[in-house]
Write a protein that holds these residues in place. Structure first.
Motif, mmCIF file in Angstrom:
data_model
loop_
_atom_site.group_PDB
_atom_site.id
_atom_site.type_symbol
_atom_site.label_atom_id
_atom_site.label_comp_id
_atom_site.label_asym_id
_atom_site.label_seq_id
_atom_site.Cartn_x
_atom_site.Cartn_y
_atom_site.Cartn_z
ATOM 1 N N UNK A 1 0.876 -1.205 0.111
ATOM 2 C CA UNK A 1 0.090 0.089 -0.118
ATOM 3 C C UNK A 1 0.842 1.373 -0.002
ATOM 4 N N UNK A 2 0.255 2.422 -0.072
ATOM 5 C CA UNK A 2 0.830 3.581 -0.183
ATOM 6 C C UNK A 2 0.377 4.792 0.150
ATOM 7 N N UNK A 3 1.048 5.951 0.497
ATOM 8 C CA UNK A 3 0.220 7.204 0.806
ATOM 9 C C UNK A 3 0.771 8.126 -0.265
ATOM 10 N N UNK A 4 -0.042 9.514 -0.214
ATOM 11 C CA UNK A 4 0.246 10.105 -1.595
ATOM 12 C C UNK A 4 1.027 11.689 -1.291
ATOM 13 N N UNK A 5 2.154 11.963 -1.873
ATOM 14 C CA UNK A 5 2.505 13.269 -1.967
ATOM 15 C C UNK A 5 1.563 14.343 -1.828
ATOM 16 N N UNK A 6 0.365 14.196 -3.035
ATOM 17 C CA UNK A 6 -0.540 14.964 -3.119
ATOM 18 C C UNK A 6 -1.793 14.327 -2.399
ATOM 19 N N UNK A 7 -2.150 14.713 -1.200
ATOM 20 C CA UNK A 7 -2.974 13.840 -0.471
ATOM 21 C C UNK A 7 -4.162 13.508 -1.367
ATOM 22 N N UNK A 8 -4.570 12.101 -0.721
ATOM 23 C CA UNK A 8 -5.917 11.504 -1.395
ATOM 24 C C UNK A 8 -6.772 11.240 -0.261
ATOM 25 N N UNK A 9 -7.612 12.358 0.108
ATOM 26 C CA UNK A 9 -8.279 12.305 1.300
ATOM 27 C C UNK A 9 -9.793 12.363 0.879
ATOM 28 N N UNK A 10 -10.696 11.843 1.290
ATOM 29 C CA UNK A 10 -11.994 12.077 1.155
ATOM 30 C C UNK A 10 -12.490 12.981 2.073
ATOM 31 N N UNK A 11 -12.601 14.480 1.668
ATOM 32 C CA UNK A 11 -12.735 15.325 2.832
ATOM 33 C C UNK A 11 -14.072 15.427 3.373
ATOM 34 N N UNK A 12 -15.050 15.139 2.593
ATOM 35 C CA UNK A 12 -16.654 14.974 3.300
ATOM 36 C C UNK A 12 -16.893 13.681 4.194
ATOM 37 N N UNK A 13 -15.774 12.770 4.225
ATOM 38 C CA UNK A 13 -15.953 11.946 5.082
ATOM 39 C C UNK A 13 -15.127 11.941 6.587
ATOM 40 N N UNK A 14 -15.615 11.361 7.479
ATOM 41 C CA UNK A 14 -15.099 11.377 8.807
ATOM 42 C C UNK A 14 -13.541 10.995 8.493
ATOM 43 N N UNK A 15 -12.832 11.241 9.668
ATOM 44 C CA UNK A 15 -11.501 10.821 9.812
ATOM 45 C C UNK A 15 -11.490 9.251 9.715
ATOM 46 N N UNK A 16 -12.344 8.579 10.877
ATOM 47 C CA UNK A 16 -12.431 7.242 10.882
ATOM 48 C C UNK A 16 -12.772 6.204 9.452
ATOM 49 N N UNK A 17 -13.868 7.059 8.752
ATOM 50 C CA UNK A 17 -14.152 6.571 7.328
ATOM 51 C C UNK A 17 -13.050 6.469 6.301
ATOM 52 N N UNK A 18 -12.211 7.510 6.602
ATOM 53 C CA UNK A 18 -11.097 7.745 5.529
ATOM 54 C C UNK A 18 -10.165 6.269 6.055
ATOM 55 N N UNK A 19 -9.900 6.089 7.194
ATOM 56 C CA UNK A 19 -9.180 4.651 7.455
ATOM 57 C C UNK A 19 -9.695 3.428 7.048
ATOM 58 N N UNK A 20 -11.104 3.580 6.954
ATOM 59 C CA UNK A 20 -11.866 2.339 6.765
ATOM 60 C C UNK A 20 -11.587 2.202 5.267
ATOM 61 N N UNK A 21 -11.546 3.163 4.442
ATOM 62 C CA UNK A 21 -11.374 3.004 2.995
ATOM 63 C C UNK A 21 -10.083 2.092 2.823
ATOM 64 N N UNK A 22 -9.012 2.279 3.772
ATOM 65 C CA UNK A 22 -8.081 1.168 3.643
ATOM 66 C C UNK A 22 -8.366 -0.225 3.863
ATOM 67 N N UNK A 23 -9.491 -0.570 4.468
ATOM 68 C CA UNK A 23 -9.803 -1.803 4.586
ATOM 69 C C UNK A 23 -10.774 -2.648 3.544
#
Ligand code: ATP
Ligand code: MG
Length: 253
Positions: free
Chosen positions: A72-94
């Motif tokens: 897996x990876x992270x991005x130099x230019x963030x790939x965040x779902x800004x309308x979702x919560x912090x927790x939901x953004x982590x759940x995307x990884x699962x």
């Protein structure tokens, strides 16, 4: 090798990353670091050459397929779902893994609920490790830039991949956050994780990396342990010589 029209962004780069190793990828702006990450993670296919992960070729596979294999990876230019919560953004990884498990569960709802509870626990655990647990239910849009970078680390780690690529994870972090992230990487390595990370923060590179790969104009000009790279004449000539020398002096190895 990767060519964009007339521009050859990466050429003749060959190196390996061993299990539980932390390898830093450094080089001036435009050297081809992110392009290399995009090839490894399946966003771009290489124009030529091959990429192997755990012994099998992965070039040409989709980013999802590669993530499923445990890279897996992270991005130099963030790939965040800004309308979702912090927790939901982590759940995307699962999601990658959850979906398969849900299908396997034959849509038996109690079991799916149990899976979701477990996923939530896991996501919270990783938010805790990157210091964001208190912000779990906030919209991602309310986080600082440094916090968003840490959120991406939690999302990349939550599926317990064998290897994580981090593209400039320290950029935008304050010194305390940056040191905490180095400590987290070292702890995760002890737990079995392998890292390849791009970073301009030389102190973080010198502290965390077992080996450093140096790119310049798309070519690999050096690879070796920090102490060697810090005094490598071609690296000094091509890139940040003074800064690397100062740090090498501060941390003799
Ligand atoms: N999608 C693309 N299309 C065309 N050219 C690209 C593309 N992505 C990267 N490049 C070019 O490839 C070269 C390498 O860029 P890359 O983003 O990989 O550099 P980098 O080492 O990550 O730099 P930085 O430290 O600034 O992030 C640059 O000349 C860039 O303009
Ligand atoms: Mg880049």
């Amino acid at each position: 090798m990767k060519r964009f029209g007339g521009v050859v962004a990466v050429q003749g780069v060959t190196f390996d990353v061993r299990p539980q190793e932390i390898v830093a990828l450094i080089g001036p702006n435009g050297a081809g670091k992110t392009t290399l990450f995009n090839m490894i993670s399946g966003i771009f296919s290489p124009t030529a050459g091959e990429i192997r992960f755990a012994g099998r070729p992965i070039h040409g596979l989709s980013p999802h397929a590669i993530a499923r294999l445990g890279l897996t990876r992270t991005f130099q230019n963030l790939q965040i779902f800004y309308h979702m919560t912090v927790l939901e953004n982590v759940l995307v990884g699962l999601n990658v893994r959850l979906k398969t498990r849900m299908l396997a569960a034959g849509l038996r709802l109690p079991r799916v609920a149990e899976e979701e509870r477990r996923a939530r626990d896991m996501a919270l655990q990783w938010l805790n490790r990157v210091g964001l647990a208190a912000l779990a239910d906030r919209p991602a849009a309310t986080l600082s830039y440094g916090q968003l970078k840490l959120l991406e680390v939690a999302r990349a780690a939550v599926s317990q991949p064998a290897m994580i690529l981090l593209d400039e994870p320290m950029a935008g972090l304050n010194p305390a956050e940056s040191q905490a992230l180095v400590r987290l990487m070292l702890a995760m390595r002890e737990e079995g994780t392998t890292f390849l990370f791009v970073e301009h923060d030389m102190e973080a590179v010198m502290t965390a990396a077992d080996r450093i790969v140096v790119l310049d104009y798309g070519r690999m000009i050096a690879v070796g342990p920090p102490a060697e790279i810090a005094v490598h004449p071609e690296v000094i000539r091509a890139y940040l010589g003074a800064e690397i020398e100062v740090i090498a002096g501060a941390h003799p190895q």
